[in-house]
Design an enzyme around this catalytic site. Structure first.
Site, mmCIF file in Angstrom:
data_model
loop_
_atom_site.group_PDB
_atom_site.id
_atom_site.type_symbol
_atom_site.label_atom_id
_atom_site.label_comp_id
_atom_site.label_asym_id
_atom_site.label_seq_id
_atom_site.Cartn_x
_atom_site.Cartn_y
_atom_site.Cartn_z
ATOM 1 N N CYS A 171 31.425 -124.866 38.024
ATOM 2 C CA CYS A 171 31.498 -126.097 37.248
ATOM 3 C C CYS A 171 31.620 -127.301 38.194
ATOM 4 O O CYS A 171 30.898 -128.291 38.064
ATOM 5 C CB CYS A 171 32.699 -126.022 36.295
ATOM 6 S SG CYS A 171 32.779 -127.366 35.111
ATOM 7 N N CYS A 172 32.521 -127.204 39.182
ATOM 8 C CA CYS A 172 32.683 -128.306 40.152
ATOM 9 C C CYS A 172 31.432 -128.482 41.000
ATOM 10 O O CYS A 172 31.064 -129.604 41.338
ATOM 11 C CB CYS A 172 33.871 -128.035 41.073
ATOM 12 S SG CYS A 172 35.464 -128.438 40.357
ATOM 13 N N CYS A 213 39.523 -133.888 36.313
ATOM 14 C CA CYS A 213 38.999 -133.765 34.952
ATOM 15 C C CYS A 213 40.123 -133.332 34.005
ATOM 16 O O CYS A 213 41.042 -132.602 34.413
ATOM 17 C CB CYS A 213 37.885 -132.728 34.919
ATOM 18 S SG CYS A 213 36.430 -133.204 35.851
ATOM 19 N N CYS A 249 41.356 -129.609 33.629
ATOM 20 C CA CYS A 249 41.790 -128.965 34.880
ATOM 21 C C CYS A 249 42.938 -129.701 35.564
ATOM 22 O O CYS A 249 43.227 -129.452 36.743
ATOM 23 C CB CYS A 249 40.618 -128.883 35.850
ATOM 24 S SG CYS A 249 39.196 -128.061 35.133
ATOM 25 N N CYS A 297 37.651 -129.313 44.801
ATOM 26 C CA CYS A 297 36.451 -129.292 43.953
ATOM 27 C C CYS A 297 35.227 -128.906 44.778
ATOM 28 O O CYS A 297 34.210 -128.491 44.230
ATOM 29 C CB CYS A 297 36.232 -130.640 43.283
ATOM 30 S SG CYS A 297 35.778 -131.954 44.418
HETATM 31 S S1 SF4 Z 1 37.508 -130.324 37.674
HETATM 32 FE FE1 SF4 Z 1 37.247 -128.820 36.012
HETATM 33 S S2 SF4 Z 1 35.936 -129.765 34.430
HETATM 34 FE FE2 SF4 Z 1 35.816 -131.015 36.332
HETATM 35 S S3 SF4 Z 1 34.012 -130.278 37.342
HETATM 36 FE FE3 SF4 Z 1 35.726 -129.102 38.208
HETATM 37 S S4 SF4 Z 1 35.983 -127.243 36.920
HETATM 38 FE FE4 SF4 Z 1 34.591 -128.697 35.844
#
Ligand code: SF4
Length: 239
Positions: free
Chosen positions: A113-114, A197, A200, A224
């Site tokens: 996701c990151c 985010c 998280c 991240c």
């Molecule tokens: S902090 Fe969480 S929601 Fe944001 S990009 Fe990374 S995993 Fe995804």
């Protein structure tokens, strides 16, 4: 030419006072700006460290540009603060990745996701803004994953990384922001110490400043990826 440093970072953290640290940070940005001019760009995550670095950079030259990487999961307070900052500083360019991703990917695979939502737009910003030196608000006292960094790093070919407040304590960041009356993200008033985010990021109470990040996953207190993954890719390698 600026060379990567190999300093005893811990000794600098403990040995310099606040004034000396501010002077050192300004001098680092000044030296880099002399070499890189408009190809020096500040990465602004809208956290306290970023706005401190942004303020320092603007003292060196109002011409210095910046970029913000945002995601669909940033809290409303951060989105609002971003709108205000961009209105104040139009030379801040916003990047995001709006590609479709699996639902709740931040739970099932936060690294992926990151990679998609943060690392990819950072790479794009560096590419599109023709960055040769990027400036970050990274600090070595933030947590376990940040102790090994240096003030000047060469992690990617053709891209210097400058961490001008690497040796500042958390309280020194707040001291600087208060002295210069710099606006900060309103989430700090709620007790957050490190911002990310929404899904998280939790309010933490431990010693580790980043302990509230990715709580409940193997990534807890981690990164991240923008400080650890390559930011310049060979063509076709993907993320
Ligand atoms: S902090 Fe969480 S929601 Fe944001 S990009 Fe990374 S995993 Fe995804």
């Amino acid at each position: 030419m600026l060379e990567a440093t190999q300093e005893d970072v811990k000794a600098l953290v403990e040995g310099l006072n606040f004034k000396e640290k501010v002077e050192r940070s300004l001098s680092l940005i000044e030296r880099a700006y002399k070499v890189y001019a408009d190809t020096l760009v500040v990465a602004n995550s809208l956290g306290k460290d970023s706005v401190a670095v942004w303020h320092l950079a603007k003292r060196v030259s109002p011409r210095i540009r910046g970029f913000i990487v945002t995601t669909r999961f940033k809290p409303p307070e951060t989105k609002q603060f971003m709108t205000e900052e961009v209105a104040r500083y139009p030379e801040l360019k916003v990047y995001s990745n709006d590609v479709e991703i699996p639902e709740r990917l931040y739970e099932t695979d936060p690294n992926r996701c990151c990679d998609i939502l943060k690392v990819e737009p950072t790479r794009r910003a560096i590419e599109e803004m023709k960055v040769k030196c990027w400036v970050t608000g990274l600090r070595c006292t933030e947590g376990r994953t940040r102790v090994e960094f240096q003030e000047i790093e060469q992690r990617d070919e053709g891209l210097l990384k400058l961490n001008p407040i690497l040796i500042w304590y958390e309280r020194e960041v707040w001291e600087y922001l208060a002295l210069h009356k710099v606006d900060v993200n309103p989430l700090y008033k709620q007790g957050y110490r490190s911002l990310g985010c929404g899904p998280c990021t939790k309010i933490s109470t431990g010693v580790d400043e980043r302990a509230g990040r990715w709580v409940g996953t193997s990534k807890v207190g981690g990164e991240c990826g923008i400080h650890t993954r390559p930011l310049k890719l060979v063509e076709g390698a993907g993320i």
